[in-house]
Design an enzyme around this catalytic site. Sequence first.
Site, PDB file in Angstrom:
ATOM      1  N   ASP A 492      34.664  46.845  71.664  1.00 58.89           N
ATOM      2  CA  ASP A 492      35.636  45.750  71.741  1.00 58.89           C
ATOM      3  C   ASP A 492      35.797  45.187  73.142  1.00 58.89           C
ATOM      4  O   ASP A 492      36.411  44.143  73.326  1.00 58.89           O
ATOM      5  CB  ASP A 492      37.019  46.280  71.316  1.00 58.89           C
ATOM      6  CG  ASP A 492      37.199  46.250  69.824  1.00 58.89           C
ATOM      7  OD1 ASP A 492      36.546  45.443  69.160  1.00 58.89           O
ATOM      8  OD2 ASP A 492      38.002  47.056  69.322  1.00 58.89           O
TER       9      ASP A 492
HETATM   10  C1  BGC Z   1      40.632  49.155  74.003  1.00 57.33           C
HETATM   11  C2  BGC Z   1      39.653  49.348  72.872  1.00 57.33           C
HETATM   12  C3  BGC Z   1      40.222  48.821  71.609  1.00 57.33           C
HETATM   13  C4  BGC Z   1      40.710  47.397  71.783  1.00 57.33           C
HETATM   14  C5  BGC Z   1      41.323  46.804  70.543  1.00 57.33           C
HETATM   15  C6  BGC Z   1      41.100  47.719  74.052  1.00 57.33           C
HETATM   16  O1  BGC Z   1      42.094  47.601  75.039  1.00 57.33           O
HETATM   17  O2  BGC Z   1      40.006  49.507  75.209  1.00 57.33           O
HETATM   18  O3  BGC Z   1      39.321  50.718  72.766  1.00 57.33           O
HETATM   19  O4  BGC Z   1      39.231  48.857  70.621  1.00 57.33           O
HETATM   20  O5  BGC Z   1      41.643  47.322  72.827  1.00 57.33           O
HETATM   21  O6  BGC Z   1      42.533  47.362  70.228  1.00 57.33           O
HETATM   22  C1  NOJ Z   2      38.698  51.507  69.473  1.00 54.48           C
HETATM   23  C2  NOJ Z   2      38.675  50.589  68.288  1.00 54.48           C
HETATM   24  O1  NOJ Z   2      39.589  51.058  67.326  1.00 54.48           O
HETATM   25  C3  NOJ Z   2      37.284  50.503  67.703  1.00 54.48           C
HETATM   26  O2  NOJ Z   2      37.254  49.561  66.669  1.00 54.48           O
HETATM   27  C4  NOJ Z   2      36.270  50.151  68.763  1.00 54.48           C
HETATM   28  O3  NOJ Z   2      34.989  50.186  68.160  1.00 54.48           O
HETATM   29  C5  NOJ Z   2      36.339  51.108  69.921  1.00 54.48           C
HETATM   30  N1  NOJ Z   2      37.675  51.154  70.439  1.00 54.48           N
HETATM   31  C6  NOJ Z   2      35.375  50.730  71.034  1.00 54.48           C
HETATM   32  O4  NOJ Z   2      35.800  49.606  71.729  1.00 54.48           O
END
Ligand code: BGC
Ligand code: NOJ
Length: 821
Positions: A492
Amino acid sequence: MLKQDKSTEQQYGYFDDQKLEYVITSPYTPTPWINYLGNDGFYGLISNTAGGYCFYRDPKFRRLTRYRYNSVPVDNGGRYFYLNCDGHQWSATGRPVHTELDEYRCHHGMGYSRFHASKNNIATELTSFIPLNTKAEVHRLTITNNNDNAKTIDLFSFIEWCLWNAEDDGTNFQRNLSTGEVEVEGSAIYHKTEYRERRNHYAFYSVNHPIDGFETDRETFLGPYRGFDSPIAIEKKSTHNSVARGWSPIASHHIKFELGAGESKTLVFVLGYCEVDAEHKWQAPNVINKAPALLLQKQFDSSEKVATELQKLADYWHKLLNKMTVNSPDKRFNRALNIWNQYQNMVTFNLSRSASFYESGIGRGMGFRDSNQDTIGFAHMVPEKVKERILDLSATQKADGSAYHQYQPLTKKGNANIGGNFNDDPMWMVLSTANYIKETGDFSILDEMVIYDGQEVATHNHFDHLERAFNHVVNNLGPHGLPLIGRADWNDCLNLNCFSEDPNESFQTTQRGASDVAESVMIAGQFVLYGQDFVEICQRIGKTDLALASQAHVEQMRQTVEQQGWDGEWYIRAYDAQGNKVGSHECSEGKIFIESQGFCAMAGIGTEQGKPLQAMQSVEKHLTTDFGIMLNQPAFTRYSKYLGEISSYPPGYKENAGIFCHNNPWITIAEAMLGRGEKAFEYYSKITPAFLQDVQQLHKTEPYVYSQMIAGKDSANPGEAKNSWLTGTAAWNYYAATQYILGIRPDYEGLIIDPCILPSWQNVTIAREFRGARYDIELHNPHGLSKGKIKLTIDGHEVDGNLIEANRYQGQHHIVAEIIA
Ligand code: BGC
Ligand code: NOJ
């Protein structure tokens, strides 16, 4: 079996495998160590000192009790029981009163937590749980006087009501300080804020015993400017029977009693939620209809009734956990697979990423990619619920094959404010569906009619949804012929089309670029891997032409990655919006990333030229640490608007070179596919909590569940974990261990036996329920191999190959599988 595994006892606790418990021995763990209560809509989070809260279905919109995230002290708010005896005051759960106890233990078990405390020979035992199919937390408290003279005890319960909408509750004080309303009748305190207007639900807190007083106004209970650690009511041993009007409503019962030497008393507290039809809301003007509450109270009004419910809960978990059990030479491996990993998988099934001590329960709904991936961890336990979940997800898909990134569980509608365009999302549904069919043999899921987002009536079946998911990749290729990344892929934080320079913008929802240039090699690997599943599904349901056409797309993608996605020693990660490589030796930072190594290797891209093996060697060389495999190296040291959130994190944390545990199992699987059993096991065990008992202090989070992230080598505290419980790591590491290390792998025709174990393991036994049969599998490894040809006997008859054909067996069967060469 050992009753308690004292050998694992560390500073803060130990496993008791026989009871399926983790026993915590200090109220002052490095972070609150929590457990989850509830199985079906009503849930509670409970720490080792009873902190936390409960909610019905949606932790944002239907929160019953108040909990303060980010508060001082940490873990503030919960179900508290205070005692005062001879002027000594303490908590039955170790906190919030700081009095040092003579004895303290918290046993987190399967769906319940039990707290033991003792002070001056007054012992308490509190068992907290949510009975099956019940919208209530039950707290059974037994107080025993172990002194040789009689004692008078003043006992106080305490919870604080949340005014239902947790976000509003924490922000809209100008309104909320005027709306709170309660009623008290008998020994029950009812919370009815907003019931007079649009809410047809209320909550209550009751006890099966006459009370000597109560408080429902927080400040009256606490006293001016006092905290939960020193309420004035406890100190003074008195209550004022306050009836809250606005401000902060609470529920506290006061019970005063005498216990003779050796005598005990048991009380049952019920914290319940009731819904009432609009026509039957009131039993008298302004008096709520208590009929449903009284029914609920009656269900648990004796210790015996509670014991029966606890037994039902234990049976429920026993049945679930028993669907697959393993006995290997390593008891940590057994403990993880037989107990805690499966338990965590069910918690992620129930909660997705919504409510933990790191997820506030107000931010996120159910993630499309997360929920699809999670199903691979519990398809063997609750297949019918997996089917329902997949179809719910499918119904949020858009007609062009893309997906809303999240949906709300109460409405089951896609979340417009988060939106879509995370281009890895659609293909995860191929994984979840294929995995479900392989587990159950139930192809009928493909025929279910499912709406596309915005439709009232479904016009297409679930198979059509998969086809559109597949085509969404085919229809969205970039300049190199690789899949366009969109807003981001699995990572993400790799926001290649965001270009944000404004700190008030969310990386997750901002997209400036035209998005027709930046491409993802991770999605390419994912497409080849799950595209093969799609092709196979087409073949199996007789769509031969579609299978052939789809196969051609998969092959094309395979070639494209070989040509455009290989950097020389590893797979490239992406091309950015300028067409520059991300994750290449040409980059100054972020030269190598884990995701494309995992997916392209699992997909076997470039196998003939040895690419998967070489990628694994590069992972080992550049990304591996003592605590797991880092996401990328070198870490980004500067923010770049062309990369987005990944470069916003300090080096070594989260997606910027943290050990992001979710993706480690991809490498474990790839290693197992290559036959490298020792490597597979090493990666598996590095992030598995059962193997990390001697680093509890450093690790900080619960030593019985996976955390999302462990700090990487560039951080200030390598090995320190964060974001425990709600992580895809649980499903993936379980899947890696069961299907690739043990190699007990469901497939369309049956169960494949294809282990890749430690060479030192000579014998492993596994019990597995599968499509109506139960197999006791003995795995023999007399030649000290990891992987090899399998000699299979079923009930004493030798069979060719390594497949147990599902349609030939029902009932109990005995399998011997020997790794022969
Ligand atoms: C986090 C991710 C997460 C994303 C969406 C980001 O701030 O680092 O791990 O998937 O937010 O919630
Ligand atoms: C946490 C999110 O819940 C997941 O969807 C995502 O793939 C990982 N972070 C990596 O960014």
